[in-house]
Design a protein around this motif. Sequence first.
Motif, PDB file in Angstrom:
ATOM      1  N   THR A  98      70.408 -24.116  10.876  1.00  6.04           N
ATOM      2  CA  THR A  98      69.117 -23.608  10.403  1.00  6.04           C
ATOM      3  C   THR A  98      69.254 -22.244   9.732  1.00  6.04           C
ATOM      4  O   THR A  98      68.282 -21.758   9.132  1.00  6.04           O
ATOM      5  N   VAL A 156      62.633 -19.053   6.237  1.00  7.19           N
ATOM      6  CA  VAL A 156      61.213 -19.358   6.073  1.00  7.19           C
ATOM      7  C   VAL A 156      60.872 -19.602   4.611  1.00  7.19           C
ATOM      8  O   VAL A 156      60.069 -20.487   4.281  1.00  7.19           O
ATOM      9  N   ARG A 166      61.547 -23.302   3.635  1.00  8.84           N
ATOM     10  CA  ARG A 166      60.697 -24.318   4.265  1.00  8.84           C
ATOM     11  C   ARG A 166      59.249 -23.849   4.382  1.00  8.84           C
ATOM     12  O   ARG A 166      58.506 -24.258   5.271  1.00  8.84           O
ATOM     13  N   ILE A 167      58.814 -23.011   3.464  1.00  9.37           N
ATOM     14  CA  ILE A 167      57.515 -22.366   3.633  1.00  9.37           C
ATOM     15  C   ILE A 167      56.352 -23.340   3.465  1.00  9.37           C
ATOM     16  O   ILE A 167      55.346 -23.245   4.181  1.00  9.37           O
ATOM     17  N   THR A 227      56.102 -25.696   6.560  1.00 11.40           N
ATOM     18  CA  THR A 227      55.723 -24.858   7.703  1.00 11.40           C
ATOM     19  C   THR A 227      54.248 -24.482   7.627  1.00 11.40           C
ATOM     20  O   THR A 227      53.526 -24.525   8.638  1.00 11.40           O
ATOM     21  N   VAL A 230      52.088 -27.441   8.655  1.00  7.83           N
ATOM     22  CA  VAL A 230      52.020 -27.616  10.110  1.00  7.83           C
ATOM     23  C   VAL A 230      51.090 -26.587  10.726  1.00  7.83           C
ATOM     24  O   VAL A 230      50.236 -26.912  11.568  1.00  7.83           O
ATOM     25  N   VAL A 231      51.228 -25.329  10.305  1.00  5.26           N
ATOM     26  CA  VAL A 231      50.380 -24.264  10.848  1.00  5.26           C
ATOM     27  C   VAL A 231      48.915 -24.528  10.516  1.00  5.26           C
ATOM     28  O   VAL A 231      48.021 -24.342  11.348  1.00  5.26           O
ATOM     29  N   PRO A 264      55.946 -19.487  13.829  1.00  2.00           N
ATOM     30  CA  PRO A 264      56.893 -20.151  12.913  1.00  2.00           C
ATOM     31  C   PRO A 264      58.185 -19.390  12.671  1.00  2.00           C
ATOM     32  O   PRO A 264      59.175 -19.987  12.241  1.00  2.00           O
ATOM     33  N   ILE A 265      58.213 -18.080  12.926  1.00  2.00           N
ATOM     34  CA  ILE A 265      59.441 -17.316  12.666  1.00  2.00           C
ATOM     35  C   ILE A 265      59.983 -16.675  13.942  1.00  2.00           C
ATOM     36  O   ILE A 265      60.737 -15.705  13.880  1.00  2.00           O
ATOM     37  N   TRP A 301      55.377 -14.534   4.415  1.00  2.00           N
ATOM     38  CA  TRP A 301      54.671 -15.379   5.376  1.00  2.00           C
ATOM     39  C   TRP A 301      53.311 -14.792   5.766  1.00  2.00           C
ATOM     40  O   TRP A 301      52.300 -15.530   5.736  1.00  2.00           O
TER      41      TRP A 301
END
Length: 283
Positions: free
Chosen positions: A123, A128, A131-132, A135, A138-139, A154-155, A220
């Motif tokens: 990973t 981030v 895969r922003i 991610t 999902v958030v 997420p981080i 982010w």
Amino acid sequence: MPAKAAPPGSGGTDWVAHAILILAVILFVLPIWIVLMGSTHDAATIGRGEVPLLPGRHALENYRAAWERGGAGVPAGRMLWNSTVMALSIAIGKIAISILSAYAVVFFRFPFRRLAFWSIFITLMLPVEVRIFPTFKVVSDLGLVNTYGGLIIPIIASATATLLFRQFFLTIPDEFVEAAKMDGAGPLRFFRDVVLPLSRTNIAALFVVLFVYGWNQYLWPLLVATSDEVETIVIGMVKMIGSEASTEWNIVMATCVLALLPPVLVVVLMQRWFVKGLTETEK
């Protein structure tokens, strides 16, 4: 009596090293000094394009305005609180998850143990920024947009910290494990009484690095913090810069100085532990 020989490394090369060091200090410190001095002048002085190198007489009112209202309607005090919560949670969460996962990989024997470690390690190639979009999806589906949870969770995992803790745990002698078993210590007691005390300097060094990492997050929080309630100081400073005519540069500079204080304070207070964690080889 014969004269003593000059110590190695002295002579002509010393002034070169010192000159390079002084130049580096100037390059790093001068922008910070200009911002610090600019935060003590009025908006008209900065608006005229002057570069003040001496303090002005408006420091108190500038910092009060930045703290209470900010340059974009969000008080710097609130943004500093949001950034502090985010940075502390990220640092503590990353350390907690990483040290436990590294402990499990090193001291427990279970199927696919090596595969689990490499799954974590790989990973590192997926930060981030890569895969922003998934991610954020999902958030958003979990209803965490514009919340502290959405900023932090997420981080909060760190493959780097897991790798560093694993490498350190591999240096712990097997005799410690055998002695703990003979004393009747279980896995949790061995972790608490042996592993954690030995890892203090590593934890301190990683805490400094991870706190600064969390504090400087920009992309982010820019996506997740959609209202002023959870806006961080880094995002706030960018939003304060509008058109050239409307930007209150003295307030912006005062906010920049306030944003520097928490990470600088963490580094200064934990400097001894940070250096010790990076340089100490014998645990």
